[in-house]
Design an enzyme around this catalytic site. Structure first.
Site, PDB file in Angstrom:
ATOM      1  N   LYS A   7       0.829  -1.214   0.000  1.00  0.00           N
ATOM      2  CA  LYS A   7       0.000   0.000   0.000  1.00  0.00           C
ATOM      3  C   LYS A   7       0.858   1.258   0.000  1.00  0.00           C
ATOM      4  O   LYS A   7       0.500   2.263  -0.605  1.00  0.00           O
ATOM      5  CB  LYS A   7      -0.964   0.013   1.188  1.00  0.00           C
ATOM      6  CG  LYS A   7      -2.079  -0.998   0.997  1.00  0.00           C
ATOM      7  CD  LYS A   7      -3.242  -0.799   1.948  1.00  0.00           C
ATOM      8  CE  LYS A   7      -4.387  -1.718   1.576  1.00  0.00           C
ATOM      9  NZ  LYS A   7      -5.314  -1.969   2.663  1.00  0.00           N
ATOM     10  N   LYS A   9      -5.017  -9.938  -6.548  1.00  0.00           N
ATOM     11  CA  LYS A   9      -6.215 -10.415  -5.835  1.00  0.00           C
ATOM     12  C   LYS A   9      -7.426  -9.532  -6.139  1.00  0.00           C
ATOM     13  O   LYS A   9      -7.266  -8.338  -6.415  1.00  0.00           O
ATOM     14  CB  LYS A   9      -5.942 -10.528  -4.329  1.00  0.00           C
ATOM     15  CG  LYS A   9      -5.861  -9.227  -3.623  1.00  0.00           C
ATOM     16  CD  LYS A   9      -5.814  -9.399  -2.106  1.00  0.00           C
ATOM     17  CE  LYS A   9      -5.794  -8.006  -1.519  1.00  0.00           C
ATOM     18  NZ  LYS A   9      -5.558  -7.886  -0.126  1.00  0.00           N
ATOM     19  N   LYS A  56     -11.413  -4.363  -3.329  1.00  0.00           N
ATOM     20  CA  LYS A  56     -12.300  -3.196  -3.460  1.00  0.00           C
ATOM     21  C   LYS A  56     -11.529  -1.991  -3.960  1.00  0.00           C
ATOM     22  O   LYS A  56     -12.106  -1.043  -4.455  1.00  0.00           O
ATOM     23  CB  LYS A  56     -12.973  -2.782  -2.152  1.00  0.00           C
ATOM     24  CG  LYS A  56     -12.815  -3.710  -1.028  1.00  0.00           C
ATOM     25  CD  LYS A  56     -13.545  -3.279   0.216  1.00  0.00           C
ATOM     26  CE  LYS A  56     -13.148  -4.219   1.325  1.00  0.00           C
ATOM     27  NZ  LYS A  56     -14.032  -4.415   2.388  1.00  0.00           N
TER      28      LYS A  56
END
Ligand code: TYM
Length: 337
Positions: free
Chosen positions: A114, A200, A203
């Site tokens: 991230k 993966k 969202k």
């Protein structure tokens, strides 16, 4: 058994969340014996670790509560709440910050992914996020944590923190924390994006075509499956033949998980067929499985008061359940209250 797990209330609940985690939550809840308890929560405190819109977060929290109930989480059997209504989560995180090591957090792959190259520009919350996650489970003497594969490392960290705290501040005979076990499903622990078999399903993917949302209507689901990336080869008749074909493996895995069958079993049926046959069958299975969930989801969303009441009741129970461990932690650290 004490089962605890959480989900961030950002964006829609997608198929990866459902097959990787929520379906197992429901199964564990329904298999609970007397004296055991499940707690499922919306990780709204985690959601502020990245840039967010407060109005969307509020809306997302209620929507995710509705989605969990629509999937079969029963607020009369399980404790359902959002972290922000249970201050003990944030409190315990601070208390555990004294035990967690910077080196441990630096190794977290989710932090590395991230933050990317811009570590200096990230919030402190994104870095210390796994300590809050440790607090979430340690607060309730949790024994089992049903999660997808991507959360396993965070759970290992929670165990490390618990172990170090017990060593440093408690005795072997009277540990403050229980070491939690992650429960990862044997199948569907990592559902991949429909557009890229190496990423993966998530969202945060900007393309909505990359995921199936539980609230998608039948036409959208069929369209997404039809457009899912594949290769030109027909399906093999055994799992070994899917090696090096991540998109094909992902679609077969989804089919297998939805129908509670093995990948080999599915390939026994579809081996030799092309995606022109397999995709419509998968699309229909998805539509059939998700229809009752999305119907219930839409009904629940209409009753805002009922959702507020579910979360208020769950939070009151969680506050009560969290008290002994929080008190024991303060006391072990020598904090006078
Ligand atoms: P979150 O909100 O990203 O995801 C919720 C659950 O869904 C699983 N999952 C997947 N499983 C299979 N395939 C996928 N593509 C996929 N995407 C998501 C996740 O593994 C997770 O189980 N940090 C957590 C929330 C959290 C938590 C906790 C979980 C906060 N505190 C304490 C367990 C215990 C998260 O962001 O999950």
């Amino acid at each position: 058994m004490r089962v605890v797990s959480g989900i961030q209330p950002t964006g829609n609940l997608h198929l990866g969340n459902y097959l990787g985690a929520i379906r197992n939550w429901v199964r564990m809840q329904d298999g609970m014996e007397d004296g055991n308890l499940c707690l499922f929560f919306l990780a709204d405190l985690h959601a502020i670790s990245q840039p967010h819109d407060p109005i969307e977060l509020k809306k997302g929290t209620l929507e995710m509560a509705a989605a969990l109930v629509a999937c079969g989480i029963d607020p009369h059997k399980s404790v359902v709440f959002n972290q922000a209504q249970v201050p003990a989560h944030a409190e315990l995180q601070w208390l555990l910050n004294g035990t967690a090591r910077i080196g441990w957090l630096n190794r977290m792959t989710q932090w590395k992914d991230k933050a990317g190259k811009n570590r200096e520009g990230q919030s402190v919350a994104l870095f210390s996020y796994p300590v809050l996650q440790a607090a979430d489970v340690l607060l309730y003497q949790t024994t089992h944590v049903p999660v997808g594969e991507d959360q396993k490392q965070h759970l290992e960290l929670a165990r490390d923190i618990a172990q170090k705290f017990n060593n440093d501040f408690a005795s072997e005979e009277a540990p403050v924390f229980t070491l939690p076990e992650p429960i990862v499903p044997p199948q569907a622990a990592r559902i991949m994006s429909l557009r890229n078999g190496d990423a993966k399903m998530s969202k945060s993917d900007p393309s909505d075509m990359s995921r199936i949302n539980l609230a998608d209507d039948a036409d959208t689901i069929m369209k997404k499956v039809k457009k899912a990336k594949t290769d030109p080869e027909p399906l093999p008749s055994e799992a070994g033949g899917l090696e090096g074909r991540p998109e094909a493996l992902n679609l077969v895995t989804i089919y297998a998980a939805l129908s509670d069958r093995s990948v080999d079993d599915i390939l026994g049926e579809f081996g030799g067929e092309g995606f022109g046959t397999f995709k419509p069958a998968l699309g229909e299975l998805l539509v059939e499985t998700l229809r009752p969930i999305s119907t219930r989801f839409v009904q629940l969303l209409d009753d805002r008061e009922a959702l507020d009441a579910i979360l208020a009741r769950g939070a009151a129970q969680a506050r009560e359940l969290s008290r002994p461990t929080l008190d024991a932690t303060y006391s072990a650290l020598g904090l006078v209250r």
